[in-house]
Design a protein around this motif. Structure first.
Motif, PDB file in Angstrom:
ATOM      1  N   LYS A 278       8.420  -2.009   1.453  1.00 27.96           N
ATOM      2  CA  LYS A 278       7.761  -0.908   0.746  1.00 27.96           C
ATOM      3  C   LYS A 278       6.618  -1.418  -0.130  1.00 27.96           C
ATOM      4  CE  LYS A 278      11.429   2.580   0.650  1.00 27.96           C
ATOM      5  NZ  LYS A 278      12.330   3.391  -0.207  1.00 27.96           N
ATOM      6  N   GLU A 279       6.796  -2.580  -0.739  1.00 23.96           N
ATOM      7  CA  GLU A 279       5.719  -3.132  -1.560  1.00 23.96           C
ATOM      8  C   GLU A 279       4.498  -3.461  -0.706  1.00 23.96           C
ATOM      9  OE1 GLU A 279       5.447  -3.249  -4.819  1.00 23.96           O
ATOM     10  OE2 GLU A 279       7.374  -2.192  -4.859  1.00 23.96           O
ATOM     11  N   LYS A 282       2.902  -0.169   0.179  1.00 23.37           N
ATOM     12  CA  LYS A 282       2.165   0.424  -0.940  1.00 23.37           C
ATOM     13  C   LYS A 282       0.797  -0.213  -1.109  1.00 23.37           C
ATOM     14  CE  LYS A 282       6.168   1.933  -3.638  1.00 23.37           C
ATOM     15  NZ  LYS A 282       6.980   1.712  -4.868  1.00 23.37           N
ATOM     16  N   THR A 283       0.699  -1.491  -0.832  1.00 27.71           N
ATOM     17  CA  THR A 283      -0.609  -2.146  -0.892  1.00 27.71           C
ATOM     18  C   THR A 283      -1.565  -1.516   0.109  1.00 27.71           C
ATOM     19  OG1 THR A 283       0.386  -4.241  -1.585  1.00 27.71           O
ATOM     20  CG2 THR A 283      -1.819  -4.345  -0.609  1.00 27.71           C
ATOM     21  N   ARG A 286      -2.399   2.170  -0.987  1.00 27.18           N
ATOM     22  CA  ARG A 286      -3.404   2.238  -2.059  1.00 27.18           C
ATOM     23  C   ARG A 286      -4.803   1.989  -1.519  1.00 27.18           C
ATOM     24  NH1 ARG A 286       0.912  -0.077  -5.309  1.00 27.18           N
ATOM     25  NH2 ARG A 286       0.339  -2.178  -4.599  1.00 27.18           N
ATOM     26  N   LEU A 309       7.053   8.990   0.659  1.00 25.34           N
ATOM     27  CA  LEU A 309       6.220   7.931   0.086  1.00 25.34           C
ATOM     28  C   LEU A 309       4.823   7.968   0.687  1.00 25.34           C
ATOM     29  CD1 LEU A 309       5.736   5.279  -1.502  1.00 25.34           C
ATOM     30  CD2 LEU A 309       6.701   4.060   0.470  1.00 25.34           C
ATOM     31  N   TYR A 313       0.517   9.323  -0.950  1.00 21.76           N
ATOM     32  CA  TYR A 313      -0.779   8.632  -0.928  1.00 21.76           C
ATOM     33  C   TYR A 313      -1.776   9.316   0.013  1.00 21.76           C
ATOM     34  CZ  TYR A 313       1.289   4.744  -3.514  1.00 21.76           C
ATOM     35  OH  TYR A 313       1.888   3.954  -4.477  1.00 21.76           O
TER      36      TYR A 313
END
Length: 369
Positions: A278-279, A282-283, A286, A309, A313
Motif C-alpha cells: 500500500k505504501e 500510495k507513492t 500521489r 483507497l 486519489y
C-alpha cells in the motif's frame, strides 16, 4: 447444452450426488416446513418448479440452469441448521454458504460454463430475496444490485417454487410477496433484465455512495487508472500483465513476500506485506501514475478496501478477474516457480467471491473455457 445430469429421478439423484444424500434427515422448523426434512422439501420444490408455466416457457438451457438452482438452493442447510433454545429450528447463512458450495461444485466437480455457473450460484444466494426484499435497509439498492447479478424473473420462479414446495400456514401470504417482488422489478425496469445504468461510472457511483441516485450521471473526475487483478494462483495474472500491461508499474504482494522471505501462511507477515504494498501504491497514487495491483484479491471485502483507497486519489478502477478451467489451474499452479499447496488452494477456492460488475468503474472477465 450443459446440464448437471440427465438422470433426474430423485432416487437417481441421491445415488449420483453426495450433497443430495446429505439432505436426508436435515430437520426444518415444522411451523414453516411441515412437509419434512430438506430432502423432502427440495424434491417438492423441483416438482413445483417444473409445473410453473413460466418455467415451461423457458428454453432447455435456461430450464437446466433453474432446475440446478432448485436442487442446490438449500444445499448448505446441512451445515447451518441449529436447534435453538426455544425449540425452533434455524439455518441462518445457508444461502450465502450455499452460493460458495455451488460455485465450487460447478467449477471443480461438475464443470459448467462460467456464465451458467455464476447464474446458478447467484440464484442459490438470492433465492429468499423476493420474500424479504422490503425488509432490507435500502430495498431499491438491493433490488438493482441483484438485477445485475441474476435474472430476476428466474429468481421469482425459484422463490415461487420454494413456497409451493412446502407446507405452511402462510403460503398465500408468501406467494403474494413473490407477486409484489415482480411488480417492484417491473416498476424499476429490471424484470428479467439488469437495471439499465447509463454508464459504468453511473453504476459504480450509485453503489459506492450512500446518497447517490440510480439516474444520476456524475461528472468524471478521474485522471488516471489503476488495474486491480483478481484470481486464484495459476489463473494467469502474470501472463496477463506481460501481454497487456507490460509497460505499467506493478505492485505485487508476492514480490514483497519473496523479497523478505515471508510465508503466505504467516498472517502477521502478510499484514506487513500488504502495508508495504500500500505504501508503494500510495507513492504512485500521489503521482497520479497508472499502475497494476497484482494479488489474488479473492473476497469483496479485500477488493473494496483497495478500491476505496484508489478512488480517494481520483483513480479510475478497472477490475480484471481471471479464470481458467480447474484442471488447467492445477497444471499451471504446478508449473509455477512457487507452487501453492493443494490444501491452501482448496481453502482459497472456498473463499472465492467472483467480482460483481458494480464493484468498480469497469469490471472485465478474462475467463478461458
Amino acid at each position: 447444452m450443459w446440464q448437471l445430469t440427465t438422470q433426474k429421478n430423485w432416487d437417481e439423484l441421491e445415488r449420483q450426488f453426495g450433497f443430495v444424500r446429505d439432505m436426508r434427515d436435515v430437520p426444518q422448523d415444522p411451523r414453516h416446513h411441515a412437509e419434512g426434512d430438506v430432502a423432502v422439501h427440495t424434491r417438492l420444490v423441483i416438482e413445483q418448479l417444473q409445473q410453473l408455466p413460466g418455467y415451461q416457457q423457458l428454453n432447455p438451457q435456461d430450464q437446466a440452469v433453474l432446475w440446478t438452482a432448485a436442487l442446490l438452493h438449500d444445499v448448505e442447510k446441512r451445515s447451518t441448521t441449529v436447534l435453538e433454545t426455544d425449540g425452533s429450528i434455524t439455518s441462518r447463512g445457508h444461502a450465502r454458504r450455499g452460493e460458495q458450495t455451488t460455485r465450487e461444485l460447478l467449477y471443480r466437480n461438475f464443470p459448467a460454463p462460467f456464465e451458467l455457473r455464476e447464474q446458478i450460484a447467484k440464484l442459490v444466494r438470492y433465492h429468499g430475496l423476493p420474500l424479504w426484499i422490503f425488509e432490507k435497509p435500502d430495498p431499491l439498492k438491493s433490488l438493482l444490485q441483484t438485477s445485475l447479478e441474476v435474472n430476476t424473473q428466474w429468481l421469482a420462479l425459484l422463490a415461487e417454487a420454494d413456497v409451493r414446495g412446502r407446507i405452511c400456514t402462510d403460503q398465500a401470504e408468501l406467494l403474494e410477496k413473490v407477486a409484489f417482488f415482480r411488480a417492484y422489478c417491473e416498476e424499476n425496469g429490471c424484470w428479467g433484465t439488469p437495471y439499465p445504468f447509463s454508464s459504468g461510472r453511473n453504476r459504480f457511483t450509485y453503489f459506492y455512495k450512500e446518497d447517490a441516485s440510480p439516474t444520476y450521471e456524475p461528472f468524471d473526475t478521474t485522471v488516471f487508472e489503476v488495474v486491480l487483478l483478481a484470481g486464484l494462483p495459476g489463473a494467469g495474472k502474470d501472463t496477463y500483465i506481460s501481454k497487456r500491461l507490460a509497460d505499467w508499474p506493478v505492485v505485487c504482494l508476492d514480490d514483497f513476500r519473496r523479497q523478505f522471505r515471508i510465508d503466505p501462511a504467516d498472517r502477521e507477515g502478510t499484514g506487513y506485506v500488504v502495508q508495504m504494498a500500500k505504501e508503494k501504491a500510495k507513492t504512485l497514487l500521489r503521482q497520479q501514475q497508472s499502475f497494476v495491483w497484482n494479488a489474488t484479491n479473492l473476497t469483496r471485502q479485500v477488493r473494496q478496501q483497495l478500491i476505496e483507497l484508489f478512488v480517494t486519489y481520483k483513480a479510475r478502477v478497472r477490475l480484471v478477474y481471471l479464470e481458467v478451467p480447474y484442471t488447467q489451474l492445477k497444471q499451471q499452479n504446478q508449473n509455477r516457480v512457487h507452487v501453492v499447496p493443494n490444501a491452501v488452494m482448496a481453502r482459497m477456492l472456498s473463499r472465492l467471491e467472483i467480482p460483481a460488475c458494480w464493484e468498480a468503474h469497469e469490471v472485465v472477465y478474462e475467463v478461458r473455457t
